[in-house]
Design a protein around this motif. Structure first.
Motif, mmCIF file in Angstrom:
data_model
loop_
_atom_site.group_PDB
_atom_site.id
_atom_site.type_symbol
_atom_site.label_atom_id
_atom_site.label_comp_id
_atom_site.label_asym_id
_atom_site.label_seq_id
_atom_site.Cartn_x
_atom_site.Cartn_y
_atom_site.Cartn_z
ATOM 1 N N ILE A 92 0.867 -1.173 0.000
ATOM 2 C CA ILE A 92 0.000 0.000 0.000
ATOM 3 C C ILE A 92 0.904 1.224 0.000
ATOM 4 C CG2 ILE A 92 -1.778 1.280 1.252
ATOM 5 C CD1 ILE A 92 -2.556 -1.454 2.553
ATOM 6 N N GLU A 93 0.755 2.056 -1.029
ATOM 7 C CA GLU A 93 1.573 3.261 -1.130
ATOM 8 C C GLU A 93 0.951 4.382 -0.314
ATOM 9 O OE1 GLU A 93 3.720 6.029 -4.527
ATOM 10 O OE2 GLU A 93 2.009 4.785 -5.084
ATOM 11 N N LEU A 94 1.744 4.935 0.580
ATOM 12 C CA LEU A 94 1.343 6.078 1.395
ATOM 13 C C LEU A 94 2.323 7.208 1.101
ATOM 14 C CD1 LEU A 94 0.835 4.041 4.684
ATOM 15 C CD2 LEU A 94 -0.942 4.814 3.109
ATOM 16 N N PRO A 95 1.976 8.447 1.375
ATOM 17 C CA PRO A 95 2.931 9.525 1.108
ATOM 18 C C PRO A 95 4.267 9.275 1.809
ATOM 19 C CG PRO A 95 0.789 10.454 1.583
ATOM 20 C CD PRO A 95 0.702 8.975 1.881
ATOM 21 N N GLY A 96 5.310 9.126 1.017
ATOM 22 C CA GLY A 96 6.658 9.009 1.559
ATOM 23 C C GLY A 96 7.093 7.622 1.995
ATOM 24 N N VAL A 97 6.181 6.641 2.056
ATOM 25 C CA VAL A 97 6.559 5.304 2.522
ATOM 26 C C VAL A 97 5.544 4.280 1.998
ATOM 27 C CG1 VAL A 97 5.304 5.416 4.714
ATOM 28 C CG2 VAL A 97 7.325 3.992 4.544
ATOM 29 N N TRP A 98 5.991 3.061 1.811
ATOM 30 C CA TRP A 98 5.108 1.959 1.438
ATOM 31 C C TRP A 98 4.892 1.080 2.657
ATOM 32 C CZ3 TRP A 98 3.246 0.464 -3.529
ATOM 33 C CH2 TRP A 98 3.616 1.330 -4.575
ATOM 34 N N LEU A 99 3.694 0.518 2.770
ATOM 35 C CA LEU A 99 3.390 -0.459 3.802
ATOM 36 C C LEU A 99 3.278 -1.811 3.118
ATOM 37 C CD1 LEU A 99 2.589 -1.112 6.755
ATOM 38 C CD2 LEU A 99 0.215 -0.689 6.079
ATOM 39 N N GLY A 100 4.126 -2.759 3.540
ATOM 40 C CA GLY A 100 4.086 -4.110 2.998
ATOM 41 C C GLY A 100 3.406 -5.047 3.984
ATOM 42 N N LEU A 101 2.544 -5.929 3.479
ATOM 43 C CA LEU A 101 1.873 -6.933 4.300
ATOM 44 C C LEU A 101 2.321 -8.295 3.781
ATOM 45 C CD1 LEU A 101 -1.695 -5.333 4.274
ATOM 46 C CD2 LEU A 101 0.112 -5.040 5.997
ATOM 47 N N PHE A 102 3.031 -9.042 4.626
ATOM 48 C CA PHE A 102 3.699 -10.277 4.237
ATOM 49 C C PHE A 102 3.273 -11.357 5.224
ATOM 50 C CE2 PHE A 102 8.347 -11.449 2.814
ATOM 51 C CZ PHE A 102 7.895 -12.603 2.201
ATOM 52 N N PRO A 103 2.790 -12.515 4.768
ATOM 53 C CA PRO A 103 2.466 -13.565 5.725
ATOM 54 C C PRO A 103 3.631 -13.804 6.691
ATOM 55 C CG PRO A 103 1.687 -14.178 3.556
ATOM 56 C CD PRO A 103 2.519 -12.917 3.385
ATOM 57 N N LEU A 104 3.324 -13.850 7.985
ATOM 58 C CA LEU A 104 4.340 -13.893 9.035
ATOM 59 C C LEU A 104 5.372 -15.000 8.822
ATOM 60 C CD1 LEU A 104 5.373 -12.769 11.743
ATOM 61 C CD2 LEU A 104 3.774 -14.323 12.881
ATOM 62 N N GLU A 105 4.918 -16.205 8.539
ATOM 63 C CA GLU A 105 5.860 -17.311 8.355
ATOM 64 C C GLU A 105 6.787 -17.068 7.170
ATOM 65 O OE1 GLU A 105 3.986 -21.139 8.313
ATOM 66 O OE2 GLU A 105 3.088 -20.842 10.291
ATOM 67 N N ASN A 106 6.255 -16.508 6.098
ATOM 68 C CA ASN A 106 7.081 -16.226 4.918
ATOM 69 C C ASN A 106 8.089 -15.114 5.193
ATOM 70 O OD1 ASN A 106 5.450 -18.136 3.756
ATOM 71 N ND2 ASN A 106 4.385 -16.725 2.401
ATOM 72 N N LEU A 107 7.674 -14.103 5.952
ATOM 73 C CA LEU A 107 8.600 -13.028 6.305
ATOM 74 C C LEU A 107 9.738 -13.568 7.168
ATOM 75 C CD1 LEU A 107 9.479 -10.055 6.346
ATOM 76 C CD2 LEU A 107 7.877 -9.707 8.246
ATOM 77 N N ALA A 108 9.404 -14.409 8.144
ATOM 78 C CA ALA A 108 10.436 -14.995 9.001
ATOM 79 C C ALA A 108 11.430 -15.809 8.172
ATOM 80 C CB ALA A 108 9.801 -15.859 10.082
ATOM 81 N N LYS A 109 10.931 -16.625 7.249
ATOM 82 C CA LYS A 109 11.811 -17.426 6.382
ATOM 83 C C LYS A 109 12.671 -16.540 5.494
ATOM 84 C CE LYS A 109 8.684 -21.351 6.015
ATOM 85 N NZ LYS A 109 7.744 -22.053 5.131
ATOM 86 N N ASP A 110 12.098 -15.426 5.018
ATOM 87 C CA ASP A 110 12.843 -14.516 4.156
ATOM 88 C C ASP A 110 14.004 -13.877 4.906
ATOM 89 O OD1 ASP A 110 13.139 -13.168 1.587
ATOM 90 O OD2 ASP A 110 12.491 -11.351 2.641
ATOM 91 N N ILE A 111 13.809 -13.586 6.190
ATOM 92 C CA ILE A 111 14.863 -12.948 6.985
ATOM 93 C C ILE A 111 16.019 -13.910 7.201
ATOM 94 C CG2 ILE A 111 15.403 -11.994 9.259
ATOM 95 C CD1 ILE A 111 12.507 -10.820 9.207
ATOM 96 N N ALA A 112 15.737 -15.113 7.696
ATOM 97 C CA ALA A 112 16.781 -16.119 7.930
ATOM 98 C C ALA A 112 16.112 -17.428 8.327
ATOM 99 C CB ALA A 112 17.744 -15.670 9.027
ATOM 100 N N PRO A 113 16.752 -18.571 8.048
ATOM 101 C CA PRO A 113 16.132 -19.853 8.356
ATOM 102 C C PRO A 113 15.878 -20.086 9.846
ATOM 103 C CG PRO A 113 18.215 -20.161 7.171
ATOM 104 C CD PRO A 113 18.012 -18.699 7.365
ATOM 105 N N ASN A 114 16.625 -19.434 10.714
ATOM 106 C CA ASN A 114 16.473 -19.678 12.160
ATOM 107 C C ASN A 114 15.602 -18.638 12.866
ATOM 108 O OD1 ASN A 114 18.310 -17.633 11.834
ATOM 109 N ND2 ASN A 114 19.650 -18.294 13.498
ATOM 110 N N VAL A 115 14.933 -17.743 12.113
ATOM 111 C CA VAL A 115 14.050 -16.750 12.729
ATOM 112 C C VAL A 115 12.688 -17.394 12.940
ATOM 113 C CG1 VAL A 115 12.852 -14.553 12.386
ATOM 114 C CG2 VAL A 115 15.265 -14.763 11.781
ATOM 115 N N ALA A 116 12.231 -17.395 14.196
ATOM 116 C CA ALA A 116 10.943 -17.999 14.536
ATOM 117 C C ALA A 116 9.795 -17.082 14.125
ATOM 118 C CB ALA A 116 10.873 -18.287 16.029
#
Length: 145
Positions: free
Chosen positions: A41-65
């Motif tokens: 979602i584009e807001l003035p000056g910044v975007w808000l991303g909505l990412f399924p929690l489990e997928n975001l954790a995996k994207d960060i690193a394999p050991n992030v719960a």
């Protein structure tokens, strides 16, 4: 050299459709883009991303719960142009199913605000203050008062 700035906030969410609907109602802005299972979602000056929690954790690193509990230690904020806007946004958030954590009220710093939490427990402050000004693009500026 470019000036560093925050360009996106990505929230790990439990139910992507529910949270997308919630933010569309509260922000009165539909998602602008969807890419690889993330809604933006584009807001003035910044975007808000909505990412399924489990997928975001995996994207960060394999050991992030992919677990969350309690106060996350930060809040996001929207600065409004008047007390009436703060109250109107509160009612829009309430109608969308937000938990109003603090009802609209005067602040210790001379402004007016309320806090709500979204379906995933992230906290938002909506505030108005005499020291806030906005440029033609909706970007907040500090003004002398």
């Amino acid at each position: 050299m470019k000036i560093p700035r925050m360009s996106m906030i990505t929230l790990g969410v439990a139910d992507l459709d529910k949270t997308t609907d919630f933010y569309e109602q509260v922000l009165a802005t539909p998602p602008n883009k969807t890419h690889d299972g993330v809604r933006f979602i584009e807001l003035p000056g910044v975007w808000l991303g909505l990412f399924p929690l489990e997928n975001l954790a995996k994207d960060i690193a394999p050991n992030v719960a992919a677990t969350r509990s309690g106060f996350p230690g930060f809040s996001m904020a929207h600065n409004a142009t008047s007390e009436a806007d703060v109250r109107a946004i509160c009612e829009r958030a309430r109608a969308a199913g937000a938990v109003i954590v603090k009802e609209p009220q005067a602040t210790f710093w001379g402004g007016f605000h309320f806090y709500f939490s979204d379906p995933d427990g992230y906290y938002w402050e909506v505030a108005y203050g005499e020291m806030f000004a906005f440029d033609a693009n909706g970007n907040m500026q500090w003004k002398a008062v």
